[in-house]
Design a protein around this motif. Structure first.
Motif, PDB file in Angstrom:
ATOM      1  N   GLY A  39     111.558  63.393  -4.452  1.00 34.06           N
ATOM      2  CA  GLY A  39     110.064  64.006  -5.543  1.00 34.06           C
ATOM      3  C   GLY A  39     109.348  65.200  -5.341  1.00 34.06           C
ATOM      4  N   VAL A  40     109.365  65.028  -3.803  1.00 29.71           N
ATOM      5  CA  VAL A  40     108.636  66.803  -3.926  1.00 29.71           C
ATOM      6  C   VAL A  40     109.768  67.731  -3.909  1.00 29.71           C
ATOM      7  N   MET A  41     110.954  67.517  -3.526  1.00 25.54           N
ATOM      8  CA  MET A  41     111.795  69.267  -3.378  1.00 25.54           C
ATOM      9  C   MET A  41     112.700  68.907  -4.008  1.00 25.54           C
ATOM     10  N   LYS A  42     112.842  67.974  -4.544  1.00 31.38           N
ATOM     11  CA  LYS A  42     114.171  67.274  -5.845  1.00 31.38           C
ATOM     12  C   LYS A  42     116.031  67.971  -5.292  1.00 31.38           C
ATOM     13  N   ILE A  43     115.400  67.022  -4.193  1.00 28.59           N
ATOM     14  CA  ILE A  43     116.704  66.655  -2.386  1.00 28.59           C
ATOM     15  C   ILE A  43     117.207  65.304  -2.188  1.00 28.59           C
ATOM     16  N   VAL A  52     115.015  52.981  -5.289  1.00 26.79           N
ATOM     17  CA  VAL A  52     114.293  54.230  -5.672  1.00 26.79           C
ATOM     18  C   VAL A  52     115.579  53.975  -7.201  1.00 26.79           C
ATOM     19  N   VAL A  53     116.031  53.799  -7.644  1.00 24.16           N
ATOM     20  CA  VAL A  53     117.103  54.638  -8.403  1.00 24.16           C
ATOM     21  C   VAL A  53     116.125  53.279  -9.567  1.00 24.16           C
ATOM     22  N   ILE A  54     116.261  51.919  -9.289  1.00 23.34           N
ATOM     23  CA  ILE A  54     115.516  50.915 -10.399  1.00 23.34           C
ATOM     24  C   ILE A  54     114.268  51.680 -10.738  1.00 23.34           C
ATOM     25  N   GLY A  55     113.199  51.527  -9.145  1.00 24.27           N
ATOM     26  CA  GLY A  55     111.731  52.254  -9.251  1.00 24.27           C
ATOM     27  C   GLY A  55     111.422  53.904 -10.007  1.00 24.27           C
ATOM     28  N   GLY A  56     112.905  54.335  -9.982  1.00 19.13           N
ATOM     29  CA  GLY A  56     112.446  55.770 -10.351  1.00 19.13           C
ATOM     30  C   GLY A  56     112.695  56.678  -9.480  1.00 19.13           C
ATOM     31  N   LEU A  57     113.612  57.725  -9.371  1.00 25.50           N
ATOM     32  CA  LEU A  57     113.549  58.379  -8.294  1.00 25.50           C
ATOM     33  C   LEU A  57     111.754  59.777  -8.368  1.00 25.50           C
ATOM     34  N   GLY A  84     106.856  53.078  -8.370  1.00 30.93           N
ATOM     35  CA  GLY A  84     108.370  52.576  -8.865  1.00 30.93           C
ATOM     36  C   GLY A  84     109.214  52.342  -7.618  1.00 30.93           C
ATOM     37  N   ALA A  85     109.048  52.853  -6.168  1.00 34.05           N
ATOM     38  CA  ALA A  85     109.614  52.364  -5.190  1.00 34.05           C
ATOM     39  C   ALA A  85     109.059  50.590  -4.811  1.00 34.05           C
ATOM     40  N   GLY A 116     110.522  56.609 -13.713  1.00 33.40           N
ATOM     41  CA  GLY A 116     110.782  57.541 -13.300  1.00 33.40           C
ATOM     42  C   GLY A 116     111.001  58.540 -15.087  1.00 33.40           C
ATOM     43  N   GLN A 117     110.414  59.674 -14.646  1.00 39.81           N
ATOM     44  CA  GLN A 117     110.227  60.461 -16.018  1.00 39.81           C
ATOM     45  C   GLN A 117     111.519  60.950 -15.877  1.00 39.81           C
TER      46      GLN A 117
END
Length: 298
Positions: free
Chosen positions: A30-34, A237-242, A247-248, A291-292
């Motif tokens: 969420g913060v670093m897109k990693i 995290v895929v189900i909840g949204g990265l 979501g997690a 996720g957005q």
């Protein structure tokens, strides 16, 4: 009726553990897109660190709930040593590269860390049985649950609330939200984005080592435990949204309840049902439940 109660209890316990394992992964993304594939190896290091501290001769006389503090200390030490080192001298070199490159870098890092684990602790199993008996047993009808499992539920709730409050109700959280929204504008406003990344990654590493440390009493600790952790974390995290903490939490509960239902009603489908749920969510909402959709910058 009893079966429904058992499914709910088992699902919540397993879902809480899943959230504890996955929250650091979704925070870093969420913060670093990693997408930190090394998250599983860091989880394993946390388990080994807790086992080392608790089983060491120096702390052999520590008993009772003080052992939990030793496990926490092991997680903190591992995170403080590894988080800044990995971010400053490895990840920071690739921030301007494509996200796929960072994915491959963290994958390579996971392989290196697994070999480091074998070099330091060997390939034999480690055990931390003492803390698992601290909370006794809890009777639920004809079944008995280990009290430590419900301690994990409380720990997961506490970690989730603290992470949410820090990100949404503090000045530090506002700075982090600004960097998440647009790091370029944040730099223009004088925010030290590099320091935010360092703090976020170190905290993500701490969440991974914390999960490993408090999972240690529940399992046999081997170098490969991180593989299972990263696969399940990715499903959550895929189900909840990265990138979504809430979501997690929801994703972990869904996976936990689905797995518990399968174990009680259709044991052969225990693993299948987790990935079936993930596939179904991806078909309906490719970005995850919370996720957005990310807009491309031109």
């Amino acid at each position: 009726m009893d079966v429904a109660v058992f499914i709910f209890a088992d699902g919540i316990v397993y879902g809480a553990w899943l959230f504890l394992v996955a929250v650091g992964l979704t925070l870093v993304f969420g913060v670093m897109k990693i997408l930190n594939v090394a998250h599983g190896a860091l989880y394993a290091i946390g388990a080994y660190a807790a086992a080392t501290v608790v089983n060491s001769e120096a702390f052999g006389q520590v008993e009772g709930f003080a052992v939990l503090l030793l496990m926490l200390a092991g997680a903190i030490i591992a995170a403080v040593l590894l988080g800044p080192l990995l971010e400053r001298f490895l990840l920071r070199l690739f921030y301007e590269r494509d996200e796929v490159v960072l994915l491959l870098v963290t994958f390579g890092l996971s392989l290196i860390l697994e070999d480091v684990i074998k070099m330091i602790w060997g390939v034999y199993s480690y055990y931390v049985p003492g803390p698992y008996a601290l909370f006794g047993n809890i009777e639920a009808g004809p079944l008995f649950y280990v009290g430590y499992d419900f301690f994990i539920v409380g720990l997961a709730v506490f970690v989730g609330l603290v992470t949410y409050l820090v990100l949404d109700r503090t000045n530090v959280g506002k700075v982090v939200q600004s960097v998440i929204h647009d790091d370029e504008i944040s730099r223009a406003m004088g925010i030290n984005v590099g320091r935010v990344y360092l703090g976020a990654f170190t905290f993500g590493v701490f969440l991974a080592t914390l999960a490993g440390a408090f999972t240690a009493p529940m399992i046999a600790i081997t170098p490969s435990i991180g593989v299972n952790a990263i696969i399940l974390s990715f499903a959550v995290v895929v189900i909840g949204g990265l990138g979504s903490i809430g979501g997690a939490a929801i994703g972990a509960c869904i996976v936990g309840l689905a797995r518990a239902a399968a174990i009680n009603l259709w044991p052969e489908a225990e693993l299948f049902v987790i990935y079936a749920v993930m596939s179904l969510v991806l078909l309906v909402r490719p970005e995850g439940l919370f996720g957005q959709i990310q807009q491309r910058k031109i």
